[in-house]
Motif scaffolding. Sequence first.
Motif, PDB file in Angstrom:
ATOM      1  N   ALA A  30     -16.281  21.797 -13.662  1.00  0.00           N
ATOM      2  CA  ALA A  30     -15.248  21.590 -12.643  1.00  0.00           C
ATOM      3  C   ALA A  30     -15.004  22.815 -11.778  1.00  0.00           C
ATOM      4  CB  ALA A  30     -13.939  21.164 -13.315  1.00  0.00           C
ATOM      5  N   SER A  31     -15.740  23.875 -12.000  1.00  0.00           N
ATOM      6  CA  SER A  31     -15.544  25.096 -11.217  1.00  0.00           C
ATOM      7  C   SER A  31     -15.790  24.825  -9.736  1.00  0.00           C
ATOM      8  CB  SER A  31     -16.497  26.185 -11.716  1.00  0.00           C
ATOM      9  OG  SER A  31     -16.294  27.384 -11.019  1.00  0.00           O
ATOM     10  N   GLY A  32     -14.771  25.079  -8.929  1.00  0.00           N
ATOM     11  CA  GLY A  32     -14.900  24.878  -7.492  1.00  0.00           C
ATOM     12  C   GLY A  32     -14.476  23.509  -6.997  1.00  0.00           C
ATOM     13  N   ILE A  33     -14.100  22.600  -7.900  1.00  0.00           N
ATOM     14  CA  ILE A  33     -13.649  21.276  -7.477  1.00  0.00           C
ATOM     15  C   ILE A  33     -12.159  21.343  -7.153  1.00  0.00           C
ATOM     16  CG2 ILE A  33     -13.242  18.891  -8.214  1.00  0.00           C
ATOM     17  CD1 ILE A  33     -15.771  18.997  -9.807  1.00  0.00           C
ATOM     18  N   PRO A  34     -11.754  20.960  -5.943  1.00  0.00           N
ATOM     19  CA  PRO A  34     -10.341  21.013  -5.576  1.00  0.00           C
ATOM     20  C   PRO A  34      -9.566  19.836  -6.146  1.00  0.00           C
ATOM     21  CG  PRO A  34     -11.617  20.127  -3.765  1.00  0.00           C
ATOM     22  CD  PRO A  34     -12.616  20.495  -4.844  1.00  0.00           C
ATOM     23  N   GLY A  35      -8.254  19.884  -6.009  1.00  0.00           N
ATOM     24  CA  GLY A  35      -7.422  18.765  -6.419  1.00  0.00           C
ATOM     25  C   GLY A  35      -6.601  19.063  -7.654  1.00  0.00           C
ATOM     26  N   SER A  36      -5.759  18.123  -8.006  1.00  0.00           N
ATOM     27  CA  SER A  36      -4.841  18.283  -9.135  1.00  0.00           C
ATOM     28  C   SER A  36      -5.426  17.730 -10.420  1.00  0.00           C
ATOM     29  CB  SER A  36      -3.518  17.568  -8.834  1.00  0.00           C
ATOM     30  OG  SER A  36      -3.725  16.160  -8.787  1.00  0.00           O
ATOM     31  N   VAL A  37      -4.852  18.144 -11.527  1.00  0.00           N
ATOM     32  CA  VAL A  37      -5.249  17.606 -12.832  1.00  0.00           C
ATOM     33  C   VAL A  37      -4.971  16.106 -12.885  1.00  0.00           C
ATOM     34  CG1 VAL A  37      -4.741  17.633 -15.309  1.00  0.00           C
ATOM     35  CG2 VAL A  37      -4.982  19.791 -14.048  1.00  0.00           C
ATOM     36  N   GLY A  38      -3.813  15.702 -12.376  1.00  0.00           N
ATOM     37  CA  GLY A  38      -3.470  14.281 -12.396  1.00  0.00           C
ATOM     38  C   GLY A  38      -4.462  13.437 -11.621  1.00  0.00           C
ATOM     39  N   GLY A  39      -4.866  13.922 -10.458  1.00  0.00           N
ATOM     40  CA  GLY A  39      -5.858  13.197  -9.666  1.00  0.00           C
ATOM     41  C   GLY A  39      -7.210  13.148 -10.348  1.00  0.00           C
ATOM     42  N   ALA A  40      -7.569  14.251 -11.019  1.00  0.00           N
ATOM     43  CA  ALA A  40      -8.850  14.301 -11.724  1.00  0.00           C
ATOM     44  C   ALA A  40      -8.857  13.349 -12.910  1.00  0.00           C
ATOM     45  CB  ALA A  40      -9.134  15.722 -12.190  1.00  0.00           C
ATOM     46  N   VAL A  41      -7.708  13.191 -13.560  1.00  0.00           N
ATOM     47  CA  VAL A  41      -7.597  12.235 -14.667  1.00  0.00           C
ATOM     48  C   VAL A  41      -7.718  10.812 -14.135  1.00  0.00           C
ATOM     49  CG1 VAL A  41      -6.015  11.245 -16.372  1.00  0.00           C
ATOM     50  CG2 VAL A  41      -6.224  13.723 -16.170  1.00  0.00           C
ATOM     51  N   ARG A  42      -6.981  10.521 -13.072  1.00  0.00           N
ATOM     52  CA  ARG A  42      -6.988   9.159 -12.522  1.00  0.00           C
ATOM     53  C   ARG A  42      -8.391   8.726 -12.124  1.00  0.00           C
ATOM     54  NH1 ARG A  42      -6.888   6.520  -7.635  1.00  0.00           N
ATOM     55  NH2 ARG A  42      -5.637   4.592  -7.564  1.00  0.00           N
ATOM     56  N   GLY A  43      -9.104   9.596 -11.434  1.00  0.00           N
ATOM     57  CA  GLY A  43     -10.447   9.248 -10.974  1.00  0.00           C
ATOM     58  C   GLY A  43     -11.540   9.632 -11.940  1.00  0.00           C
ATOM     59  N   ASN A  44     -11.171  10.176 -13.098  1.00  0.00           N
ATOM     60  CA  ASN A  44     -12.145  10.676 -14.065  1.00  0.00           C
ATOM     61  C   ASN A  44     -13.200  11.523 -13.355  1.00  0.00           C
ATOM     62  OD1 ASN A  44     -13.365  11.133 -16.545  1.00  0.00           O
ATOM     63  ND2 ASN A  44     -14.511   9.200 -16.525  1.00  0.00           N
ATOM     64  N   ALA A  45     -12.710  12.560 -12.695  1.00  0.00           N
ATOM     65  CA  ALA A  45     -13.574  13.454 -11.924  1.00  0.00           C
ATOM     66  C   ALA A  45     -14.664  14.039 -12.815  1.00  0.00           C
ATOM     67  CB  ALA A  45     -12.747  14.579 -11.306  1.00  0.00           C
ATOM     68  N   GLY A  46     -15.804  14.313 -12.215  1.00  0.00           N
ATOM     69  CA  GLY A  46     -16.890  14.870 -13.003  1.00  0.00           C
ATOM     70  C   GLY A  46     -17.991  15.439 -12.143  1.00  0.00           C
ATOM     71  N   ALA A  47     -18.918  16.107 -12.802  1.00  0.00           N
ATOM     72  CA  ALA A  47     -20.100  16.672 -12.142  1.00  0.00           C
ATOM     73  C   ALA A  47     -21.095  17.079 -13.218  1.00  0.00           C
ATOM     74  CB  ALA A  47     -19.721  17.889 -11.288  1.00  0.00           C
TER      75      ALA A  47
END
Length: 204
Positions: free
Chosen positions: A36-53
């Motif tokens: 997640a290094s360098g990915i913008p946004g909030s923790v809540g948003g990352a949880v909602r969208g299940n952010a990943g890379a």
Amino acid sequence: NQVRVKGARIEAEAGAELSQAVNQASAYGLSGLEWASGIPGSVGGAVRGNAGAFGLSLGDSVETIQAYSREKNEFKILSQKDCRFTYRDSLFKHDKQYIIWQATLKLTAKLSSVVKEDAIKNLDHRLKTQPRLPSAGCVFKNPPGGDPAGAPARDGTADSDPGALRRGVGLHAGDSPRGVAHEAGLRLAPPHRAQDPRPAGRIP
């Protein structure tokens, strides 16, 4: 909007920046968020969208989510299984009663220097391959079982090549008047506005 480290766990409030969690994990030698290094946004948003890379997602590290239920007017603790994490998806996209309050992430202890090195490598890769200008971010999901959205397609079809889809609806790369950067993302070049790509591509 705090991020707290407790042993091998990080408690991150939903309004905290994802970068805060990454930095705290690196500082305390906790592995699991380097992607997640360098990915913008909030923790809540990352949880909602299940952010990943890089083949990893935030849901992989979630132990519990504290969420407020508007229907029951109370806080609930949801397990990783309860959150129904799948590729760029979660319970919170579909069950609107929940407001994400805090995430507890279970990570793995490693040497801080190793965690930092991996995070820096991922950040360097992102800086080399992602647009530096203001961007809508990744708009297209990676095709199932195929190459990442930013990679060249093997067969050149729109199904496996988001770039082909963009070009097919009039969103062109290079020095296009609308301006686009990297195959999975959209970027507008001044003086165009955010609503410009919508009529061009009929993107819902």
